[in-house]
Scaffold this active site. Sequence first.
Site, PDB file in Angstrom:
ATOM      1  N   ASN A   7       0.873  -1.171   0.000  1.00 23.47           N
ATOM      2  CA  ASN A   7       0.000   0.000   0.000  1.00 23.47           C
ATOM      3  C   ASN A   7       0.914   1.227   0.000  1.00 23.47           C
ATOM      4  OD1 ASN A   7      -1.441   2.323   0.844  1.00 23.47           O
ATOM      5  ND2 ASN A   7      -3.059   1.048   1.713  1.00 23.47           N
ATOM      6  N   GLU A  34      -3.950   1.867  -2.978  1.00 20.39           N
ATOM      7  CA  GLU A  34      -4.032   3.314  -2.741  1.00 20.39           C
ATOM      8  C   GLU A  34      -3.112   4.086  -3.684  1.00 20.39           C
ATOM      9  OE1 GLU A  34      -5.569   5.266   0.854  1.00 20.39           O
ATOM     10  OE2 GLU A  34      -4.399   3.758   1.929  1.00 20.39           O
ATOM     11  N   TYR A 104      -7.445  -3.917  -2.174  1.00 18.18           N
ATOM     12  CA  TYR A 104      -7.437  -2.894  -1.125  1.00 18.18           C
ATOM     13  C   TYR A 104      -8.763  -3.010  -0.390  1.00 18.18           C
ATOM     14  CZ  TYR A 104      -7.457   1.649   1.183  1.00 18.18           C
ATOM     15  OH  TYR A 104      -7.537   2.648   2.123  1.00 18.18           O
ATOM     16  N   ASP A 145      -3.796  -4.995   1.137  1.00 20.84           N
ATOM     17  CA  ASP A 145      -4.065  -4.341   2.422  1.00 20.84           C
ATOM     18  C   ASP A 145      -5.447  -4.794   2.848  1.00 20.84           C
ATOM     19  OD1 ASP A 145      -4.718  -2.750   4.530  1.00 20.84           O
ATOM     20  OD2 ASP A 145      -4.368  -0.845   3.494  1.00 20.84           O
ATOM     21  N   ASN A 147      -6.792  -4.505   5.807  1.00 21.58           N
ATOM     22  CA  ASN A 147      -7.383  -3.703   6.883  1.00 21.58           C
ATOM     23  C   ASN A 147      -8.028  -4.592   7.946  1.00 21.58           C
ATOM     24  OD1 ASN A 147      -6.862  -0.834   6.648  1.00 21.58           O
ATOM     25  ND2 ASN A 147      -7.978  -0.901   4.719  1.00 21.58           N
ATOM     26  N   ASP A 245       2.787   4.745   4.936  1.00 17.71           N
ATOM     27  CA  ASP A 245       2.592   4.220   6.297  1.00 17.71           C
ATOM     28  C   ASP A 245       2.608   2.683   6.325  1.00 17.71           C
ATOM     29  OD1 ASP A 245       0.231   4.562   4.833  1.00 17.71           O
ATOM     30  OD2 ASP A 245      -0.981   5.148   6.548  1.00 17.71           O
TER      31      ASP A 245
END
Length: 254
Positions: A7, A34, A104, A145, A147, A245
């Site tokens: 990401n 992203e 994502y 990612d 999450n 990040d």
Amino acid sequence: MKFATWNVNSLAVRLPQVLDWLAANPVDGLVLQETKLTDDKFPQADFEAAGWQVQFFGQKTYNGVALISRSPATDVVKNIPGFEDPQARVITGTVDGVRCIGAYFPNGQAPDSDKFVYKMAWLDALRSFVAAELQTHPNLLLMGDFNIAPDDRDVYDPVAWAGQIHCTPQERAHFQALIELPLCDTFRLFEQAPKSWSWWDYRNLAFRKNQGLRIDHILASAALQPRVKSCVIDRAPRKNERPSDHAPVWVELG
DNA sequence: ATGTCAGGGGGGCCCTGA
């Protein structure tokens, strides 16, 4: 063979870091999340000049995914067929005989939010899509990612994060449902250092204090699992100036 | 410590999203 996920939190900002990383880590495939770029703005020529093939699927401001590979990707699918979604979150292609799904996953914001409802519906649709893909492509990687921190050992402060977004029982049940397709969490096939994270908040000096979550994952199908030789989170790019990040994660197949 | 980034609208800050 190596496949990776990262990401990048804006490819416009991170393109030089991605090209540097690819030069140092010549993977066979890399999925990005992203990118935050419409397709007309995707830096296709920059990748091609460095010898990479690209597939991409983006939108303005938010989301956006890409599949970078040495060999051209075939049978490319964008988003989840049958799941109407204005958000560009999934790109799938076959690279050197490996079906690569780069995703994502929705953030979800908070368990009582509309975005969480969307996350649950999206996760249902993704599971059906991956199940169908497995029928026709037994050699499959689901990367991205997520999450979702699948377990308390994937969270720097599991007490503080209990029931919070990325750690709710509902999200973890969805992760488990993917595992039961079956897919395996390649990172956990190997002994790993405790406190291994793939994401650290920009705030609070979180990276310096190693306060993070493991939310970026590479899941492998049963057919691929015996070929998985290693799975590594590469923290090095998080030490760059203006880092994403998230750290990239890669898997090596024998 | 809600202490940081990134993008975008719209003007030179403030909002959203993460």
